[in-house]
Design a protein around this motif. Structure first.
Motif, PDB file in Angstrom:
ATOM      1  N   LEU A 208      -2.872 -16.300  27.650  1.00  0.00           N
ATOM      2  CA  LEU A 208      -2.599 -17.684  28.031  1.00  0.00           C
ATOM      3  C   LEU A 208      -3.635 -18.640  27.436  1.00  0.00           C
ATOM      4  CD1 LEU A 208      -1.870 -17.124  31.822  1.00  0.00           C
ATOM      5  CD2 LEU A 208      -0.179 -17.681  30.057  1.00  0.00           C
ATOM      6  N   PRO A 209      -3.237 -19.869  27.141  1.00  0.00           N
ATOM      7  CA  PRO A 209      -4.216 -20.869  26.720  1.00  0.00           C
ATOM      8  C   PRO A 209      -4.899 -21.485  27.929  1.00  0.00           C
ATOM      9  CG  PRO A 209      -2.053 -21.859  26.755  1.00  0.00           C
ATOM     10  CD  PRO A 209      -1.861 -20.400  27.122  1.00  0.00           C
ATOM     11  N   ILE A 210      -6.015 -22.136  27.688  1.00  0.00           N
ATOM     12  CA  ILE A 210      -6.627 -23.025  28.678  1.00  0.00           C
ATOM     13  C   ILE A 210      -6.509 -24.430  28.104  1.00  0.00           C
ATOM     14  CG2 ILE A 210      -8.699 -23.653  29.950  1.00  0.00           C
ATOM     15  CD1 ILE A 210      -9.641 -20.775  29.710  1.00  0.00           C
ATOM     16  N   LEU A 211      -5.843 -25.305  28.824  1.00  0.00           N
ATOM     17  CA  LEU A 211      -5.555 -26.643  28.331  1.00  0.00           C
ATOM     18  C   LEU A 211      -6.696 -27.604  28.650  1.00  0.00           C
ATOM     19  CD1 LEU A 211      -1.835 -26.760  29.503  1.00  0.00           C
ATOM     20  CD2 LEU A 211      -2.724 -26.048  27.261  1.00  0.00           C
ATOM     21  N   PRO A 212      -6.841 -28.688  27.892  1.00  0.00           N
ATOM     22  CA  PRO A 212      -7.901 -29.661  28.164  1.00  0.00           C
ATOM     23  C   PRO A 212      -7.736 -30.291  29.546  1.00  0.00           C
ATOM     24  CG  PRO A 212      -6.947 -30.012  25.990  1.00  0.00           C
ATOM     25  CD  PRO A 212      -6.054 -29.034  26.696  1.00  0.00           C
TER      26      PRO A 212
END
Length: 331
Positions: free
Chosen positions: A199-203
């Motif tokens: 999964l990404p970590i979003l800003p």
């Protein structure tokens, strides 16, 4: 007071005098008559930091327990002299400027201070205050909600190795929470699963420009093994967990539960400096009711990179960082 078990490093009066005198000299030598010239101040900080005594350097040594944090204590803060807590970081002006210089010197002893082009006008020392209209955000300007435990600037590969929080005012003993991945109890299978870049970590909401970045979010691991032990990159409020498999979500939930179990609460006093290892420790804040009358909680924040520290996966070098750039103080 820090919770029992939080390491406290007491600066003796001689060290405090030396540090505050150096900070005053730094400000004086960088004064323009209308405040400080921060480019001049930054250029002079390394030499002044290098001249500080062995006692101060020893107090600034890396965290030496699995908790991954410590409190430096003894720096005076005059509640009257610093003026009222600003209602927004941008209205702080030169308030608490001496403490900015103290934090900058400590950060320079520990490593290289960094700033962000897209946050607080690229300042190297941030003001963390509750702000009207931001009460329920997952940012430092919030108040009425729990600020969820997270890695500072987790979305970015250039995030700090160390986070420094200096307390200017905290009449209500609002606690900062902290939990170390080195103290959790996870199965080998969970660690392996969370070490995969799923999964990404979003800003977060402090980076409006990054949130509009057109590039594709890149998946990153939550956990990995560094040469010194287990390390994490964690921000559940900005991680789209609904995109993961049920098995992955369950492992992530077990990690979250463990971080809650080992969490400690640190109520900083004026003059306290909390140093957090951002590779090991997630931090947050308990909810509180802001009054907006000039007496609310007020922290200063500095971010530090430690040269030659090998705690990050090599793959991070290929991340786009959502178009954000971290600026090193002495580059």
């Amino acid at each position: 007071m820090p919770t029992a078990g939080t390491p406290v490093r007491q600066l003796d009066p001689h060290a405090v005098h030396e540090l505050t005198e150096a900070a005053q000299h730094l400000l004086l030598s960088s004064s323009t008559g209308h405040g400080s010239d921060w480019s001049r101040l930054m250029s002079r900080a390394p030499d002044l930091a290098a001249s500080l005594s062995v006692d101060i350097r020893h107090a600034c040594r890396p965290a030496d327990t699995p908790a991954g944090l410590f409190v430096l204590r003894g720096i005076p803060v005059d509640d009257t002299a610093i003026g009222p807590t600003p209602g927004h970081w941008s209205s702080a002006g030169s308030a608490g400027e001496l403490y900015d210089a103290v934090l900058l010197l400590l950060a320079t002893v520990m490593g290289t201070p960094i700033a962000w082009e897209g946050q607080q006008d690229g300042r190297f020392v941030h003001n963390i205050v509750p702000s009207p209209g931001h009460e329920e955000e997952q940012t430092g300007a919030s108040s009425t909600v729990l600020l969820s435990p997270h890695t500072e600037d987790a979305f970015h590969p250039g995030r700090a190795h160390l986070l420094i929080l200096g307390c200017m005012r905290n009449h209500d003993a609002v606690a900062t929470t902290a939990a170390s991945v080195r103290e959790v109890d996870l199965s080998t299978a969970d660690v392996a699963l969370l070490s995969e870049p799923v999964l990404p970590i979003l800003p977060d909401d402090a980076y409006a420009e990054a949130q509009s970045y057109a590039g594709t979010p890149q998946p990153v691991p939550t956990l990995w093994h560094s040469p010194t032990g287990l390390t994490l990159r964690y921000d559940p409020a900005y991680t789209p967990l609904d995109r993961a498999s049920e098995e992955h979500r369950a492992a992530y939930a077990r990690l979250s539960d463990e971080l809650v179990r080992v969490s400690t609460a640190v109520s900083l006093e004026p003059g306290d400096v909390l140093v957090v290892d951002n590779d090991l420790v997630v931090h947050g804040r308990v909810p509180f009711k802001a009054r907006y009358d000039g007496t609310d909680r007020w922290l200063k924040r500095a971010s530090v990179r430690v040269p030659r520290r090998r705690t990050r996966p090599a793959a991070e070098q290929d991340e786009h960082g959502y178009g954000q750039a971290a600026v090193e103080a002495f580059a």
